[in-house]
Design an enzyme around this catalytic site. Structure first.
Site: not given
Length: 429
Positions: A398, A11, A157, A300, A183, A15
């Site tokens: 992944k 995450s 989110s 998650d 989330s 970003r």
């Protein structure tokens, strides 16, 4: 003490790639996650004409506040939800260009509609090419003035994150009022990172206001992935010998990621948890209690708890996780299906799952549905269950390509666990 070096957060890496690409100057990301999702994001930026140099422990991105260098491009998003949702927002802010996005069959099934509806509200010329609200899509960029909009982020989110990160690139800024949000800790990650790259964003009640400041380049260190850490923390808590422990450095009291809250769930179940400014340790007490827990903000990690739940001394009920049904697979049903294959009694509802205590029995093949989190979660179950295998163990690429080897190397040192069935799932990639 077992100290584990967990790869960087997916995450945070995604970003940071968006923010670095939008910034004025060259940014350096330290210890970014190297996985299929993040490599796909970087390849998408390259297809759009951004300069991305990937060294072993650092990625360098030459930002372009004016938008992509390529005026026409095709971007394949693979399985990556962050790539598929963030990059269309990034290119939409550019002054000109036509950009076509597509994704894997798995990602094509996942919803995109609330985000693309919001972009259209802002005047973006955007077309879904097959199924409305899903990839593939085409974006004709002509810049975004900005303004006010209302968003339902109850499914993901990431819709809100994409729009928030877009805000500083608009001419007049954005005001986003949220009607529903899941989330929420992931949004807090977004806000903190935007500020680190020079943005000005405030929140009052359910309205976020983003100033049209643009971004400035920076050097940004990516912290270890809290969601990935949950499998190792859960395995430590599962150990029947009191005192066994796992420590993850780099994740402490100041960590950005809300999924570190999973250790509070383990504490409620009976594990000992110690957090410092620089690390988190989970220690077994030899027992696990049942509980009812709302996991809306850390959904998650729902599969991690589901895979651990049969070993508790009472029922484990996980609530308010409807959004897990629109992840890489329907995770509620996938967890229930696989636990039942192992002889565990499970009931589910629209947004909940309840798991009864009971010793899982093998052999059984875990149906992964191509979902990395199903594989990694049931690795925890396999520590005390003979004969667990996977139909697609390699889908961990992944987010953690080396997961099987690392998990094996860490927990083969727990002989009373490894002797009960640990070897059944290893090296099956």
């Amino acid at each position: 003490m077992t100290v584990i070096d967990i790869p960087g957060s997916k995450s945070v890496t995604a970003r940071a790639l968006f923010l670095a690409a939008a910034a004025d100057g060259t940014s350096t990301l330290l210890r970014p996650l190297v996985s299929d999702d993040t490599e796909g994001f970087a390849e998408g930026l390259k297809a759009l004409g951004y300069e991305v140099r990937q060294d072993a422990d650092a990625w360098h991105i030459q930002g372009r506040p004016q938008g992509p260098a390529a005026g026409d491009a095709d971007v394949y998003c693979r399985d990556g939800a962050t790539t598929a949702r963030f990059l269309p927002a990034l290119v939409a802010a550019g002054a000109h260009g036509t950009y076509r996005f597509d994704a894997s069959p798995q990602m094509r099934r996942r919803p995109l509609g609330p985000l693309t509806t919001a972009l259209r509200t802002l005047g973006v010329d955007l077309r879904h090419l097959e199924r409305e609200g899903h990839h593939p899509l085409t974006v004709h960029a002509a810049g975004i003035k900005g303004g006010a909009l209302t968003l339902d982020a109850g499914q993901s989110s990431q819709y809100l994150t994409a729009l928030l990160m877009l805000g500083p690139l608009t001419a007049e800024g954005l005001s986003i009022t949220v009607t529903d949000l899941v989330s929420e800790p992931y949004v807090e990650i977004t806000l903190a990172m935007m500020r680190a790259f020079g943005a000005q964003v405030t929140r009052e009640d359910l309205t976020y206001t983003v100033a049209p400041t643009g971004y400035r380049a920076t050097t940004y260190a990516v912290e270890p992935d809290a969601s990935t850490s949950s499998y190792f923390f859960a395995a430590a808590a599962l150990d029947p010998t009191p005192g066994r422990e796992v420590t993850v450095p780099g994740l402490g009291t100041g960590a950005l990621q809300g999924d570190l809250g999973f250790v509070d769930v383990l504490r409620r179940m009976g594990a000992e948890v110690e957090m410092t400014a620089t690390a988190t340790t989970v220690r077994s007490t030899g027992r696990l209690h049942g509980l009812t827990v709302n996991m809306r903000d850390i959904s998650d990690t729902m599969p991690t708890l589901a895979a651990l739940a049969p070993f508790a001394d009472g029922p484990v009920r996980i609530e308010d996780v409807a959004n897990t049904r629109v992840k890489e697979c329907d995770r509620l049903d996938a967890c229930a299906e696989n636990l039942r294959r192992l002889g565990v009694t499970v009931t589910t509802g629209p947004d909940w799952i309840e798991i009864q205590p009971g010793t899982p029995t093998g052999p059984a093949e875990i149906a992964t549905h191509g979902d990395h989190r199903i594989v990694m979660s049931f690795a925890v179950t396999a520590l005390r269950t003979l004969g667990i295998t996977y139909d697609d163990p390699g889908c961990v690429r992944k987010t953690f390509p080396g997961f099987h080897d690392v998990f094996h190397d860490v927990f083969q040192g727990f002989p009373h666990l490894s002797g009960t069935g640990f070897g059944a799932f290893t090296r099956t990639q």
